[in-house]
Write a protein that holds these residues in place. Structure first.
Motif, PDB file in Angstrom:
ATOM      1  N   ARG A   1       0.847  -1.191   0.000  1.00 25.01           N
ATOM      2  CA  ARG A   1       0.000   0.000   0.000  1.00 25.01           C
ATOM      3  C   ARG A   1       0.880   1.238   0.000  1.00 25.01           C
ATOM      4  O   ARG A   1       2.018   1.205   0.459  1.00 25.01           O
ATOM      5  CB  ARG A   1      -0.928   0.006   1.220  1.00 25.01           C
ATOM      6  CG  ARG A   1      -1.964  -1.105   1.203  1.00 25.01           C
ATOM      7  CD  ARG A   1      -2.860  -1.029   2.432  1.00 25.01           C
ATOM      8  NE  ARG A   1      -3.914  -2.020   2.367  1.00 25.01           N
ATOM      9  CZ  ARG A   1      -5.079  -1.843   1.745  1.00 25.01           C
ATOM     10  NH1 ARG A   1      -5.314  -0.694   1.133  1.00 25.01           N
ATOM     11  NH2 ARG A   1      -5.992  -2.780   1.729  1.00 25.01           N
ATOM     12  N   PRO A   2       0.365   2.360  -0.481  1.00 24.11           N
ATOM     13  CA  PRO A   2       1.161   3.588  -0.459  1.00 24.11           C
ATOM     14  C   PRO A   2       1.464   4.011   0.976  1.00 24.11           C
ATOM     15  O   PRO A   2       0.736   3.672   1.918  1.00 24.11           O
ATOM     16  CB  PRO A   2       0.256   4.600  -1.174  1.00 24.11           C
ATOM     17  CG  PRO A   2      -1.097   4.005  -1.169  1.00 24.11           C
ATOM     18  CD  PRO A   2      -0.936   2.535  -1.133  1.00 24.11           C
ATOM     19  N   ALA A   3       2.553   4.757   1.151  1.00 23.95           N
ATOM     20  CA  ALA A   3       2.992   5.163   2.495  1.00 23.95           C
ATOM     21  C   ALA A   3       1.957   6.063   3.168  1.00 23.95           C
ATOM     22  O   ALA A   3       1.872   6.107   4.401  1.00 23.95           O
ATOM     23  CB  ALA A   3       4.338   5.872   2.403  1.00 23.95           C
ATOM     24  N   ILE A   4       1.178   6.780   2.377  1.00 23.51           N
ATOM     25  CA  ILE A   4       0.146   7.658   2.926  1.00 23.51           C
ATOM     26  C   ILE A   4      -1.222   7.154   2.489  1.00 23.51           C
ATOM     27  O   ILE A   4      -1.340   6.370   1.543  1.00 23.51           O
ATOM     28  CB  ILE A   4       0.349   9.111   2.440  1.00 23.51           C
ATOM     29  CG1 ILE A   4       0.294   9.156   0.896  1.00 23.51           C
ATOM     30  CG2 ILE A   4       1.670   9.670   2.942  1.00 23.51           C
ATOM     31  CD1 ILE A   4       0.287  10.554   0.331  1.00 23.51           C
ATOM     32  N   ASP A   5      -2.257   7.605   3.196  1.00 21.14           N
ATOM     33  CA  ASP A   5      -3.620   7.269   2.803  1.00 21.14           C
ATOM     34  C   ASP A   5      -3.967   8.122   1.585  1.00 21.14           C
ATOM     35  O   ASP A   5      -4.057   9.358   1.680  1.00 21.14           O
ATOM     36  CB  ASP A   5      -4.582   7.562   3.947  1.00 21.14           C
ATOM     37  CG  ASP A   5      -6.004   7.121   3.614  1.00 21.14           C
ATOM     38  OD1 ASP A   5      -6.241   6.682   2.474  1.00 21.14           O
ATOM     39  OD2 ASP A   5      -6.873   7.212   4.503  1.00 21.14           O
ATOM     40  N   PRO A   6      -4.178   7.500   0.417  1.00 20.16           N
ATOM     41  CA  PRO A   6      -4.396   8.304  -0.793  1.00 20.16           C
ATOM     42  C   PRO A   6      -5.790   8.907  -0.885  1.00 20.16           C
ATOM     43  O   PRO A   6      -6.030   9.769  -1.738  1.00 20.16           O
ATOM     44  CB  PRO A   6      -4.169   7.286  -1.917  1.00 20.16           C
ATOM     45  CG  PRO A   6      -4.553   5.978  -1.321  1.00 20.16           C
ATOM     46  CD  PRO A   6      -4.175   6.057   0.126  1.00 20.16           C
TER      47      PRO A   6
ATOM     48  N   MET B   1     -12.977  12.485  -1.183  1.00 19.37           N
ATOM     49  CA  MET B   1     -13.040  11.229  -1.944  1.00 19.37           C
ATOM     50  C   MET B   1     -13.870  10.193  -1.198  1.00 19.37           C
ATOM     51  O   MET B   1     -14.704   9.492  -1.795  1.00 19.37           O
ATOM     52  CB  MET B   1     -11.629  10.690  -2.182  1.00 19.37           C
ATOM     53  CG  MET B   1     -10.756  11.527  -3.088  1.00 19.37           C
ATOM     54  SD  MET B   1      -9.117  10.765  -3.236  1.00 19.37           S
ATOM     55  CE  MET B   1      -8.245  12.012  -4.182  1.00 19.37           C
ATOM     56  N   ARG B   2     -13.659  10.073   0.103  1.00 20.44           N
ATOM     57  CA  ARG B   2     -14.381   9.084   0.899  1.00 20.44           C
ATOM     58  C   ARG B   2     -15.878   9.390   0.918  1.00 20.44           C
ATOM     59  O   ARG B   2     -16.710   8.475   0.867  1.00 20.44           O
ATOM     60  CB  ARG B   2     -13.833   9.048   2.332  1.00 20.44           C
ATOM     61  CG  ARG B   2     -12.426   8.466   2.400  1.00 20.44           C
ATOM     62  CD  ARG B   2     -11.966   8.298   3.849  1.00 20.44           C
ATOM     63  NE  ARG B   2     -10.636   7.695   3.885  1.00 20.44           N
ATOM     64  CZ  ARG B   2     -10.392   6.395   3.760  1.00 20.44           C
ATOM     65  NH1 ARG B   2     -11.408   5.566   3.588  1.00 20.44           N
ATOM     66  NH2 ARG B   2      -9.162   5.927   3.807  1.00 20.44           N
ATOM     67  N   GLU B   3     -16.229  10.654   1.006  1.00 19.18           N
ATOM     68  CA  GLU B   3     -17.651  11.018   0.995  1.00 19.18           C
ATOM     69  C   GLU B   3     -18.301  10.600  -0.316  1.00 19.18           C
ATOM     70  O   GLU B   3     -19.422  10.060  -0.336  1.00 19.18           O
ATOM     71  CB  GLU B   3     -17.796  12.523   1.214  1.00 19.18           C
ATOM     72  CG  GLU B   3     -19.239  12.986   1.286  1.00 19.18           C
ATOM     73  CD  GLU B   3     -19.361  14.482   1.519  1.00 19.18           C
ATOM     74  OE1 GLU B   3     -20.498  14.988   1.563  1.00 19.18           O
ATOM     75  OE2 GLU B   3     -18.305  15.156   1.653  1.00 19.18           O
TER      76      GLU B   3
END
Length: 600
Positions: free
Chosen positions: A560-565, A570-572
């Motif tokens: 997974r990427p080091a940060i939350d992409p 986006m989540r909403e």
């Protein structure tokens, strides 16, 4: 009066002169027609002679040459070029970002095509067609002709890894090497094949027709002349890699003795011993001074994927209906032999065993072919990009033994063994057809569909990885931090939802499969898929598919990427789409989305 007589005489002269000219014109016209007729007749006669000569060569080959054992079927010319593929489908779904954005926002799709992508695709197809023509040409040549070609083309010496054993007979019905098999129709080399077999714990590596790699610990066929292995490796010109029905065999080099044979061993756990080891397809191996390592070694040498240790006995075999490995028990049941607890009798200690997965591939389900008869029903395997369509195709091919097709052409997948990738998607020769389309017209072309759904968060990340680094690669930190990622999410997230909604609305017969449930309970889910495809398979074949489920088409690890992409915006957006799709599934009498999809 005199003037009229003069005019009459002049008219008679012109008339007498016009007749020869008219006759000459008629003669030339007839001559042109005659020459045209002769030209057409000459061309037709030449075509007939060529056809007769080709058939004569085939007859002579059959009469003078011993038949090759079970020659692999030659691939048919790509019908997609003959029948005309709509330009909007060239090159797969890559390079269509503007079209996909329009679809995700609710607009009608257009027929957009990147000219450069189209040109590369056509160049690739033309190259493959030349390979196919060359293969047809060589198949019509006599052995004498082949020998002349071999003498006329000087072969350069290529140094090989390992030791070359020789050229051996091979056929699809009776394999010379009966271990694992892999393909690379573009980059196969002898070193690549040997490394693959070494990783799987095999002693021998064999190459056939320049692109097929077979592994095994025993050679079960006759040796033939080395000259019969006359096909170059696809990725190593000048290096022989077998031929038609011929296998170039190498002894695998073991640079680190012992290490190679055990680094890929997987401990499956502690299981209750089957009541009848024979009915469970377990073979007892006599092993003095038995240890886990010696039991595993013995099962690798005998080419079995399972090593079952119940001291003082060692068994080798496969996962079967009588020993499915689906119900492990607590480890203490296997370890209590080393304890002094008086509560367990010696008889109860013999009811449990340690099970190890060896590197040897379960070969009971690796052979695949096209449907023997063209199917009148067209079944889609539809998913949003990044939802695991390639993995499910791999499982379906293992479980059914038939190739899957594709609405697109992906050269990478074809090179890795998906031979149905090149077949025209409407040919009826494949068990189902991969597609990512979701318009009403595209959906109504199919009689039924397996609708594969995956968590949109993971699907979006998987497809972004594919776009940035290919089928097995990962996007870099720079990619995740670029402006491409937010644009990608804003367009593709809505497409994830519209894809499911369209298939639920316009699909005639829909089987919904959730990617995550397939991971958790592979055999039951695969059983329902096979039943939907109207194919009868044995339980052992399903267990073989489970044993080989990873294949060569899965990204290693869960990087997974080091940060939350995903940003809050986006989540909403994605969480709202999840609720919409979940409701639509329930309203259509399907199971709702797994709980892990729902907003966290």
């Amino acid at each position: 009066m005199v003037w009229s007589q003069h005019q009459a005489s002049e008219g008679m002269k012109r008339g007498s002169m016009a007749k020869p000219l008219y006759r000459l014109q008629r003669f030339l016209r007839r001559t042109q027609l005659f020459l045209l007729f002769l030209g057409v007749a000459y061309i037709m006669a030449g075509s007939v002679l060529l056809l007769q000569r080709a058939s004569l060569v085939v007859i002579q080959r059959a009469a003078t040459s011993p038949p090759l054992p079970s020659l692999p079927s030659l691939p048919s010319p790509p019908l997609v070029l003959e029948l005309g593929m709509p330009s909007g489908r060239l090159g797969g779904y890559g390079g269509r970002s503007s079209r996909i954005m329009a679809r995700g926002q609710g607009f009608q799709p257009g027929n957009l095509l990147d000219d450069r992508t189209g040109a590369r695709w056509l160049m690739s197809r033309n190259l493959e067609i030349r390979h196919l023509r060359r293969r047809w040409f060589h198949s019509l040549m006599t052995e004498k002709d082949m020998a002349q070609v071999d003498r006329s083309i000087p072969r350069k010496k290529v140094s090989h890894k390992g030791s070359y054993i020789g050229c051996f007979l091979d056929s699809s019905k009776e394999r010379s090497l009966k271990g694992s098999v892999s393909y690379d129709f573009r980059k196969m080399t002898s070193t690549m094949c040997q490394d693959t077999c070494s990783e799987s714990g095999y002693h021998f590596a064999g190459l056939e027709y320049g692109s097929e790699c077979y592994c095994g610990n025993h050679i079960s066929s006759l040796r033939v002349r080395d000259e019969e292995c006359n096909v170059d490796c696809k990725g190593e010109k000048g290096s022989p890699c077998g031929g038609v029905g011929r296998l170039s065999v190498f002894k695998v080099e073991d640079s680190l003795p012992g290490h190679r044979r055990y680094r890929n061993v997987l401990y499956r756990g502690c299981f209750k011993e089957p009541e009848n080891s024979t009915s469970a397809a377990l073979i007892h191996v006599l092993q003095p001074n038995l240890t886990a390592q010696s039991c595993i070694e013995a099962c690798i040498n005998k080419e079995f994927p399972l090593a079952v240790l119940r001291s003082p006995d060692c068994f080798c075999g496969y996962a079967t209906a009588g020993f499915s490995l689906h119900q492990p028990v607590e480890e203490k049941h296997c370890s209590q032999r080393n304890t002094t607890e008086p509560s367990l009798s010696s008889s109860s200690l013999l009811q449990f065993c340690h099970v190890y997965q060896t590197p040897v591939q379960d070969s009971r389900c690796t052979e695949r072919k096209f449907l023997p008869e063209r199917s009148g029903s067209l079944i889609a395997l539809s998913s949003f990009p990044g939802a695991g369509n390639t993995w499910v195709r791999h499982l379906i091919e293992l479980a059914t033994g038939y190739y899957t097709g594709s609405y697109y052409f992906d050269g990478t997948l074809f090179n890795r063994g998906f031979k149905g990738e090149k077949d025209y998607w409407k040919s009826g020769r494949t068990i189902c057809v991969k597609t990512h389309e979701s318009g009403k017209r595209e959906i109504e072309m199919y009689d039924s569909v397996i609708l594969l759904i995956r968590n949109p968060y993971r699907s979006l990340m998987a497809e972004f990885n594919r776009k940035c680094a290919g089928h097995l690669g990962y996007a870099s930190v720079q990619h995740w931090n670029s402006k491409e990622w937010p644009e990608f999410v804003s367009s593709y997230a809505s497409w994830w939802a519209s894809h499911v909604l369209d298939w639920l609305r316009f699909g005639r017969s829909v089987l919904v499969v959730h990617f995550e449930e397939l991971q958790i309970a592979l055999v039951p889910q695969l059983r329902s898929i096979v039943s939907f495809l109207n194919v009868t398979v044995t339980e052992d074949r399903l267990l073989c598919a489970e044993s080989n489920q990873d294949g060569h088409f899965k990204r290693s690890g869960a990087r997974r990427p080091a940060i939350d992409p995903f940003t809050p915006d986006m989540r909403e957006l994605i969480d709202g789409l999840i609720r919409t799709v979940d409701k639509a599934l329930r309203d259509s009498n399907h199971t709702g989305l797994p709980l892990e999809y729902l907003p966290r």
